[in-house]
Design an enzyme around this catalytic site. Structure first.
Site, PDB file in Angstrom:
ATOM      1  N   ASP A 119      43.888  29.565   5.200  1.00 22.94           N
ATOM      2  CA  ASP A 119      45.020  30.026   4.219  1.00 22.94           C
ATOM      3  C   ASP A 119      46.305  29.343   4.644  1.00 22.94           C
ATOM      4  OD1 ASP A 119      43.648  32.097   3.572  1.00 22.94           O
ATOM      5  OD2 ASP A 119      44.379  33.727   5.168  1.00 22.94           O
TER       6      ASP A 119
HETATM    7  N1  URA Z   1      40.447  34.143   7.779  1.00 25.94           N
HETATM    8  C1  URA Z   1      41.407  34.397   7.479  1.00 25.94           C
HETATM    9  O1  URA Z   1      41.974  35.610   7.156  1.00 25.94           O
HETATM   10  N2  URA Z   1      42.296  33.490   7.146  1.00 25.94           N
HETATM   11  C2  URA Z   1      41.971  31.902   7.141  1.00 25.94           C
HETATM   12  O2  URA Z   1      42.702  31.120   7.077  1.00 25.94           O
HETATM   13  C3  URA Z   1      40.786  31.808   8.018  1.00 25.94           C
HETATM   14  C4  URA Z   1      39.754  32.767   8.127  1.00 25.94           C
END
Ligand code: URA
Length: 263
Positions: free
Chosen positions: A111
């Site tokens: 993310d």
């Molecule tokens: N899980 C998440 O919620 N975000 C990420 O960036 C990676 C795994």
């Protein structure tokens, strides 16, 4: 001068793929005697060379050919795990243009606000192996979670958690590293190993037990660990040992042999 059975390509193609100029520009360099192959000036830009074994010099610089590039990025928050984006900076904006000629892409997604280990490569086969849902490649995260993560959560995660869309996750290994009592309530530091990669998976797993991830960092993917000495926002090529951990042969000769086996 390439030995029979070795994989050869046009000289101008090899050099233009490596960013040494367009075919038209390279034709001029050849004409000026600026490209030397195995000690002799190249006469024909279309001559076939074995880029792994022939010694190629362009304007005095010996080229080190590689087909694939493997980069470990310590992803900072605020950049998108994509090759292009209309609004935001992407992880490719962090790379030197000498790497962009290989057209690397991120292996999987973190993310925008997540930090940590992100592999960038142009090796589609490796990316597929690491991302294939059937391979269950483990990914380890460290997170700060608002609230008190409990032993019940650990058991719950080990049995699989039902996400907001009804999907039941594979068993995941949750470890509670510490719980701090802060003014606005407890803050838990945890580590979590998951064996799949659903959208926002870690955040949604904690939401499923009524808690919120406030900081998230990936520290390991398969056997590959984030080099913690790598400053956030910077990157480096994988070492030979790290390539071996990913199941990749690490020398040009082995890479070439592998390529020949695949043909
Ligand atoms: N899980 C998440 O919620 N975000 C990420 O960036 C990676 C795994």
């Amino acid at each position: 001068m390439s030995a029979k059975g070795r994989s050869t390509q046009r000289l101008d193609k090899v050099l233009s793929n490596m960013g040494y100029g367009s075919r038209a520009e390279l034709k001029k360099v050849v004409k000026q005697g600026g490209i030397i192959v195995n000690g002799s000036p190249a006469k024909d830009p279309g001559m076939h060379v074995d880029p792994y074994h022939d010694v190629i010099e362009i304007e005095g610089e010996k080229i080190l050919y590689k087909e694939f590039v493997y980069l470990m990025l310590h992803k900072p928050p605020g950049v998108i795990s994509a090759t292009e984006d209309m609004r935001d900076r992407t992880v490719l904006d962090l790379l030197d243009k000498s790497y962009l000629i290989y057209e690397p892409f991120p292996v999987g997604r973190l993310d925008k606000d997540t930090e940590g280990l992100l592999l960038l490569t142009n090796d589609g086969k490796l990316a597929h192996e690491l991302l294939s849902p059937r391979k269950h490649v483990p990914k380890t995260y460290e997170a700060d979670v608002a609230g008190r993560v409990t032993e019940e959560d650990v058991i719950h995660f080990s049995q699989g958690v039902t996400l907001d869309d009804g999907y039941v996750t594979l068993p995941a290994e949750l470890s509670i590293l510490s719980v701090e009592e802060l003014e606005d309530g407890p803050l838990s530091k945890i580590s979590l190993i998951i064996h799949e990669g659903k959208f926002h998976q870690v955040k949604r797993m904690f939401e499923a037990v009524g808690k919120k991830v406030v900081y998230l960092k990936r520290v390991q993917m398969g056997e590959l660990k984030l080099d913690e000495s790598l400053p956030i926002g910077s990157y480096r090529e994988l070492t030979a040992e790290e390539l071996t951990l990913l199941g990749k042969p690490s020398t040009p000769e082995l890479l070439e042999n592998q390529k020949n086996r695949e043909i």
